[in-house]
Motif scaffolding. Structure first.
Motif, PDB file in Angstrom:
ATOM      1  N   ILE A  63       0.617   3.560  -2.682  1.00 64.31           N
ATOM      2  CA  ILE A  63      -0.372   2.502  -2.479  1.00 64.31           C
ATOM      3  C   ILE A  63      -1.225   2.835  -1.260  1.00 64.31           C
ATOM      4  O   ILE A  63      -0.793   3.572  -0.374  1.00 64.31           O
ATOM      5  CB  ILE A  63       0.299   1.111  -2.324  1.00 64.31           C
ATOM      6  CG1 ILE A  63       1.289   1.108  -1.149  1.00 64.31           C
ATOM      7  CG2 ILE A  63       0.995   0.699  -3.599  1.00 64.31           C
ATOM      8  CD1 ILE A  63       1.857  -0.263  -0.839  1.00 64.31           C
ATOM      9  N   GLU A  64      -2.414   2.284  -1.253  1.00 68.82           N
ATOM     10  CA  GLU A  64      -3.304   2.511  -0.111  1.00 68.82           C
ATOM     11  C   GLU A  64      -2.892   1.618   1.051  1.00 68.82           C
ATOM     12  O   GLU A  64      -2.558   0.450   0.868  1.00 68.82           O
ATOM     13  CB  GLU A  64      -4.750   2.196  -0.498  1.00 68.82           C
ATOM     14  CG  GLU A  64      -5.394   3.265  -1.334  1.00 68.82           C
ATOM     15  CD  GLU A  64      -6.889   3.032  -1.535  1.00 68.82           C
ATOM     16  OE1 GLU A  64      -7.453   2.081  -0.944  1.00 68.82           O
ATOM     17  OE2 GLU A  64      -7.482   3.808  -2.292  1.00 68.82           O
ATOM     18  N   HIS A  65      -2.932   2.216   2.229  1.00 71.70           N
ATOM     19  CA  HIS A  65      -2.605   1.480   3.452  1.00 71.70           C
ATOM     20  C   HIS A  65      -3.684   1.784   4.481  1.00 71.70           C
ATOM     21  O   HIS A  65      -4.020   2.943   4.719  1.00 71.70           O
ATOM     22  CB  HIS A  65      -1.238   1.894   3.989  1.00 71.70           C
ATOM     23  CG  HIS A  65      -0.931   1.317   5.338  1.00 71.70           C
ATOM     24  ND1 HIS A  65      -0.645  -0.008   5.528  1.00 71.70           N
ATOM     25  CD2 HIS A  65      -0.898   1.886   6.567  1.00 71.70           C
ATOM     26  CE1 HIS A  65      -0.433  -0.229   6.817  1.00 71.70           C
ATOM     27  NE2 HIS A  65      -0.584   0.905   7.467  1.00 71.70           N
ATOM     28  N   ASN A  67      -4.574   1.702   8.347  1.00 73.37           N
ATOM     29  CA  ASN A  67      -3.919   1.570   9.644  1.00 73.37           C
ATOM     30  C   ASN A  67      -4.829   0.857  10.639  1.00 73.37           C
ATOM     31  O   ASN A  67      -5.948   0.462  10.311  1.00 73.37           O
ATOM     32  CB  ASN A  67      -3.457   2.943  10.167  1.00 73.37           C
ATOM     33  CG  ASN A  67      -4.598   3.898  10.403  1.00 73.37           C
ATOM     34  OD1 ASN A  67      -5.751   3.500  10.558  1.00 73.37           O
ATOM     35  ND2 ASN A  67      -4.276   5.183  10.428  1.00 73.37           N
ATOM     36  N   LYS A  68      -4.350   0.689  11.861  1.00 73.04           N
ATOM     37  CA  LYS A  68      -5.095  -0.043  12.891  1.00 73.04           C
ATOM     38  C   LYS A  68      -6.432   0.603  13.221  1.00 73.04           C
ATOM     39  O   LYS A  68      -7.386  -0.081  13.583  1.00 73.04           O
ATOM     40  CB  LYS A  68      -4.261  -0.147  14.173  1.00 73.04           C
ATOM     41  CG  LYS A  68      -3.048  -1.020  14.029  1.00 73.04           C
ATOM     42  CD  LYS A  68      -2.251  -1.045  15.329  1.00 73.04           C
ATOM     43  CE  LYS A  68      -0.985  -1.853  15.148  1.00 73.04           C
ATOM     44  NZ  LYS A  68      -0.158  -1.838  16.362  1.00 73.04           N
ATOM     45  N   ALA A  69      -6.493   1.918  13.074  1.00 75.01           N
ATOM     46  CA  ALA A  69      -7.734   2.635  13.387  1.00 75.01           C
ATOM     47  C   ALA A  69      -8.752   2.531  12.257  1.00 75.01           C
ATOM     48  O   ALA A  69      -9.882   2.967  12.393  1.00 75.01           O
ATOM     49  CB  ALA A  69      -7.424   4.102  13.679  1.00 75.01           C
ATOM     50  N   GLY A  70      -8.339   1.940  11.141  1.00 75.71           N
ATOM     51  CA  GLY A  70      -9.239   1.770  10.006  1.00 75.71           C
ATOM     52  C   GLY A  70      -9.172   2.896   8.991  1.00 75.71           C
ATOM     53  O   GLY A  70      -9.887   2.867   7.991  1.00 75.71           O
ATOM     54  N   VAL A  75       0.494   5.739   0.892  1.00 77.92           N
ATOM     55  CA  VAL A  75       1.879   5.678   1.367  1.00 77.92           C
ATOM     56  C   VAL A  75       2.792   5.299   0.201  1.00 77.92           C
ATOM     57  O   VAL A  75       2.346   4.719  -0.794  1.00 77.92           O
ATOM     58  CB  VAL A  75       2.066   4.661   2.528  1.00 77.92           C
ATOM     59  CG1 VAL A  75       1.273   5.080   3.745  1.00 77.92           C
ATOM     60  CG2 VAL A  75       1.698   3.265   2.089  1.00 77.92           C
ATOM     61  N   LYS A  76       4.045   5.639   0.349  1.00 80.38           N
ATOM     62  CA  LYS A  76       5.038   5.297  -0.663  1.00 80.38           C
ATOM     63  C   LYS A  76       5.164   3.779  -0.766  1.00 80.38           C
ATOM     64  O   LYS A  76       5.201   3.083   0.245  1.00 80.38           O
ATOM     65  CB  LYS A  76       6.375   5.922  -0.272  1.00 80.38           C
ATOM     66  CG  LYS A  76       7.410   5.932  -1.350  1.00 80.38           C
ATOM     67  CD  LYS A  76       8.624   6.704  -0.859  1.00 80.38           C
ATOM     68  CE  LYS A  76       9.627   6.895  -1.960  1.00 80.38           C
ATOM     69  NZ  LYS A  76      10.773   7.668  -1.499  1.00 80.38           N
TER      70      LYS A  76
END
Length: 118
Positions: A63-65, A67-70, A75-76
């Motif tokens: 799935i798409e994740h 992060n905080k940096a955009g 990721v699994k």
């Protein structure tokens, strides 16, 4: 919608009861009423496993994740991690009941050793 949930719950209870009796039968003479708690826990955990498995079948393994940096990464699916943990729990419960394949094989081999004396 409420009736659908009630129907699912009734089916789950029926499946759990069948699984409980199947495990109890597999224990045979080794069954003790104190095993009931472990058997019930196995049935509940197996039901949870089935729900996780069904959920994963209806979703992607990656799935798409974001992060905080955009940044977006694949990721699994966290459900697949939980599924693995649940399978380990089920196996541990079977070990506690003496129902793993290795434990059954040992019982059969121990029984065969008795005939070697003849």
């Amino acid at each position: 919608m409420k009736g659908g949930k009630t129907g699912k719950m009734a089916r789950r209870k029926n499946v759990s009861a069948k699984l409980f009796n199947k495990i109890k039968k597999a224990l045979g003479e080794r069954y003790d009423p104190s095993d009931d708690e472990l058997i019930n826990l196995y049935c509940e955990t197996f039901e949870f496993y089935q729900r996780l498995r069904d959920e994963i079948e209806n979703s992607d393994l990656l799935i798409e994740h974001t992060n905080k940096a955009g940044a977006t990464n694949l990721v699994k699916n966290p459900l697949s991690i939980e599924l693995t943990k649940t399978v380990q729990t089920l196996n541990n419960l079977l070990k506690s009941l003496g129902l793993t394949a290795a434990q059954r094989k040992k019982v059969v081999n121990d029984d065969a050793d008795e005939f070697d004396d003849f």
